[in-house]
Design a protein around this motif. Structure first.
Motif, PDB file in Angstrom:
ATOM      1  N   UNK A  16      62.518 -41.165  63.271  1.00 30.10           N
ATOM      2  CA  UNK A  16      61.642 -42.338  63.367  1.00 30.10           C
ATOM      3  C   UNK A  16      60.477 -42.058  64.308  1.00 30.10           C
ATOM      4  N   UNK A  17      60.753 -41.388  65.424  1.00 30.87           N
ATOM      5  CA  UNK A  17      59.667 -41.061  66.373  1.00 30.87           C
ATOM      6  C   UNK A  17      58.627 -40.161  65.708  1.00 30.87           C
ATOM      7  N   UNK A  18      59.124 -39.192  64.937  1.00 33.91           N
ATOM      8  CA  UNK A  18      58.235 -38.269  64.221  1.00 33.91           C
ATOM      9  C   UNK A  18      57.334 -39.054  63.264  1.00 33.91           C
ATOM     10  N   UNK A  19      57.932 -39.991  62.528  1.00 31.96           N
ATOM     11  CA  UNK A  19      57.156 -40.769  61.546  1.00 31.96           C
ATOM     12  C   UNK A  19      56.118 -41.641  62.258  1.00 31.96           C
ATOM     13  N   UNK A  65      53.449 -42.033  59.447  1.00 32.44           N
ATOM     14  CA  UNK A  65      54.107 -41.957  58.140  1.00 32.44           C
ATOM     15  C   UNK A  65      54.819 -43.295  57.901  1.00 32.44           C
ATOM     16  N   UNK A  66      54.546 -43.965  56.774  1.00 36.59           N
ATOM     17  CA  UNK A  66      55.113 -45.299  56.566  1.00 36.59           C
ATOM     18  C   UNK A  66      56.641 -45.316  56.532  1.00 36.59           C
ATOM     19  N   UNK A  92      52.504 -40.836  47.680  1.00 36.59           N
ATOM     20  CA  UNK A  92      53.581 -40.140  48.405  1.00 36.59           C
ATOM     21  C   UNK A  92      53.055 -38.831  48.995  1.00 36.59           C
ATOM     22  N   UNK A  93      52.251 -38.130  48.211  1.00 32.51           N
ATOM     23  CA  UNK A  93      51.725 -36.853  48.709  1.00 32.51           C
ATOM     24  C   UNK A  93      50.770 -37.086  49.891  1.00 32.51           C
ATOM     25  N   UNK A  94      49.833 -38.022  49.717  1.00 29.93           N
ATOM     26  CA  UNK A  94      48.806 -38.222  50.753  1.00 29.93           C
ATOM     27  C   UNK A  94      49.372 -38.859  52.020  1.00 29.93           C
ATOM     28  N   UNK A  95      50.239 -39.860  51.848  1.00 29.63           N
ATOM     29  CA  UNK A  95      50.679 -40.623  53.019  1.00 29.63           C
ATOM     30  C   UNK A  95      51.948 -40.081  53.652  1.00 29.63           C
ATOM     31  N   UNK A  96      52.703 -39.300  52.867  1.00 25.59           N
ATOM     32  CA  UNK A  96      54.011 -38.881  53.382  1.00 25.59           C
ATOM     33  C   UNK A  96      54.162 -37.356  53.447  1.00 25.59           C
ATOM     34  N   UNK A  97      53.942 -36.676  52.312  1.00 23.60           N
ATOM     35  CA  UNK A  97      54.210 -35.231  52.306  1.00 23.60           C
ATOM     36  C   UNK A  97      53.224 -34.486  53.222  1.00 23.60           C
ATOM     37  N   UNK A 109      59.357 -44.179  53.919  1.00 21.49           N
ATOM     38  CA  UNK A 109      60.431 -43.192  54.108  1.00 21.49           C
ATOM     39  C   UNK A 109      61.663 -43.891  54.674  1.00 21.49           C
ATOM     40  N   UNK A 110      62.809 -43.666  54.050  1.00 23.51           N
ATOM     41  CA  UNK A 110      64.069 -44.171  54.627  1.00 23.51           C
ATOM     42  C   UNK A 110      64.692 -43.085  55.482  1.00 23.51           C
ATOM     43  N   UNK A 111      64.628 -41.865  55.000  1.00 27.38           N
ATOM     44  CA  UNK A 111      65.249 -40.786  55.780  1.00 27.38           C
ATOM     45  C   UNK A 111      64.705 -39.433  55.337  1.00 27.38           C
ATOM     46  N   UNK A 112      64.821 -38.485  56.275  1.00 30.99           N
ATOM     47  CA  UNK A 112      64.579 -37.083  55.940  1.00 30.99           C
ATOM     48  C   UNK A 112      65.919 -36.377  55.902  1.00 30.99           C
TER      49      UNK A 112
END
Ligand code: AMP
Ligand code: GLY
Length: 431
Positions: free
Chosen positions: A111-114, A119-120, A250-255, A286-289
């Motif tokens: 969560x801290x990383x996001x 990252x949403x 997903x690519x722009x905002x997350x990956x 994102x729910x989890x990595x």
């Protein structure tokens, strides 16, 4: 090159199946493996967390590449161990460093990383036994249902979704006093996101990335997504509602921010990122990595990758992923898990499995199987995944189910409704 795969499930059999087909693979080893991997590779009785035994194996068999299946050895630092041991430095280990693996090993860290990298994800706060009162107050500010997550690895059981506020407060207290041992010494409380789930898989060398096929898994034991959580009862790839517009977001905002975040924080990451997502309205969160491939998602993602897997993994280790293109099979893939009666609670092992040699036009990936007295027997909760490919997921599913009918063992169980929600979800997102 000789290659070693660590792990023993359907995921590892799928990796072995793909890698065994590569012209770049000379001898293939799996530790500890299962009856399926034994048929196409050499199984070695080495535990995935025994780094010294793995080192000895790598040297004895002149292994050039190690593919790490499960998260445990990654969270315990197998990549760092390989990087530090002189004799192992040239061995291509596929999997992130311990710092990278914390994205799965600690929900709070993820969560801290996001938050750090914009990252949403769901709003959250985390609490320890010293801040129980603050945790309860935080719960009062949220709307039901309440999402409580043990910070550490809890074998997939550490997430609780609770309707009642008082129950959520009591659960928080129990978790913080050791319900999941050390894993729940810290608890993350999250805003509940109401949407539909999908998973995106990324291969990164720490600098560049490739987006692999999407997948949706079915986690509950019962039909209609009811009952206890399991490791996964089936999966489908691609996810029909993951259209171009959603994938672009997903690519722009997350990956991209995830890979850039790893780069910025100088985290050594050469491996898979499995991003669990929830689509709320049209927006992905994102729910989890996870820092490895999913199981049974691997059973539908890898068979759709046409590019030589060893070349892809080699490019990952050498940080040359930008120089390789990934070719994807346009067909849909489905997998249905056949499990032992009683799973995910107590179940029996050692039941003879028949019919695997009669399967036509599907692939049998073994999970919990072994060979005893020349007979194929069950050796786990999830026993076999039957994967099929066809022009759409319905046709592929039909093949998986037709073939499952030919399998048999005492108390065998499988969900007959994998993919049941897709048509509805697809309509919901397109109209
Ligand atoms: P996790 O282990 O974090 O993937 O959580 C397990 C499951 O709990 C997910 O697959 C979701 O179904 C659900 N879940 C987790 N976090 C949330 C959330 N913030 N809102 C809604 N559902 C969630
Ligand atoms: N199927 C979910 C997982 O591998 O974590």
């Amino acid at each position: 090159m000789n290659i070693l795969i660590l792990g023993s499930g359907g995921r590892e059999h799928t990796f072995a199946h793909q890698i065994a087909q590569s012209e770049h693979c000379s001898k293939l080893f799996v530790a500890p493996g299962n009856a399926g991997t034994a048929a196409i590779a050499t199984n070695l009785p080495v535990a995935v967390n025994d780094f010294e035994a793995i080192q000895a194996t790598v040297i004895a068999h002149q292994i050039g590449m190690v593919v790490v299946g499960p998260e445990d050895p990654l969270v315990h630092g197998i990549a760092d161990y390989f990087a530090e041991e002189e004799a192992l430095q040239d061995v291509m280990l596929i999997g992130p460093s311990k710092r990278g693996a914390l994205l799965e090993g600690s929900k709070e860290r993820a969560k801290e990383f996001m938050l750090q990298h914009n990252i949403p994800t769901a709003a959250y706060a985390s609490f320890t036994s010293e801040s129980v009162a603050a945790g309860k107050e935080f719960l009062e500010t949220l709307q039901a249902p309440y999402v409580l997550k043990a910070d550490g690895l809890a074998a997939g059981k550490g997430v609780l979704i609770i309707q009642d506020l008082e129950e959520a407060k009591a659960e928080l207290e129990e978790m913080l006093s050791g319900k999941f041992g050390d894993a729940s010494a810290t608890v993350v409380i999250e805003e509940f996101l109401d949407g539909i789930e999908l998973s995106v898989f990324v291969l990164t060398d720490g600098q560049h990335y490739k987006i692999l096929p999407t997948a949706k898994d079915y986690k509950r034991i019962g039909e209609g997504d009811k009952g206890l959580n399991t490791g996964g009862m089936g999966a489908i790839s691609p996810v029909p509602f993951a259209d171009e517009t959603l994938m672009k977001k997903i690519e722009e905002r997350i990956v991209k921010p995830t890979v850039n975040g790893l780069k910025e924080e100088k985290i050594d990451y050469k491996g898979f990122v499995f991003i669990g997502l929830i689509k709320v309205g049209d927006e992905p969160f994102v729910i989890e990595y996870n820092v490895r491939m999913g199981d049974p998602e691997t059973e539908v993602v890898l068979p759709r990758i046409k590019t030589d897997l060893v070349s892809l993994l080699k490019a990952t280790f050498q940080q040359k992923l930008d120089a390789i293109s990934v070719e994807i099979d346009e067909r849909a893939a489905t997998t249905v898990m056949v499990v032992s009666g009683g799973y995910p609670e107590a179940y029996e092992k050692g039941k003879e499995i028949t019919g695997t040699d009669t399967i036509e036009d599907s692939i049998v990936f073994h999970a919990g199987t072994s060979v005893k007295e020349n007979k194929l027997v069950t050796n786990g909760g999830r026993v076999i995944a039957v994967t099929s490919l066809d022009e759409d997921y319905k046709k592929a599913l039909k093949k998986s189910y037709q073939n499952i009918e030919k399998l048999n063992f005492d108390k065998m169980y499988f969900r007959k409704d994998i993919g049941f929600d897709l048509e509805f979800l697809f309509q919901k997102t397109t109209c």
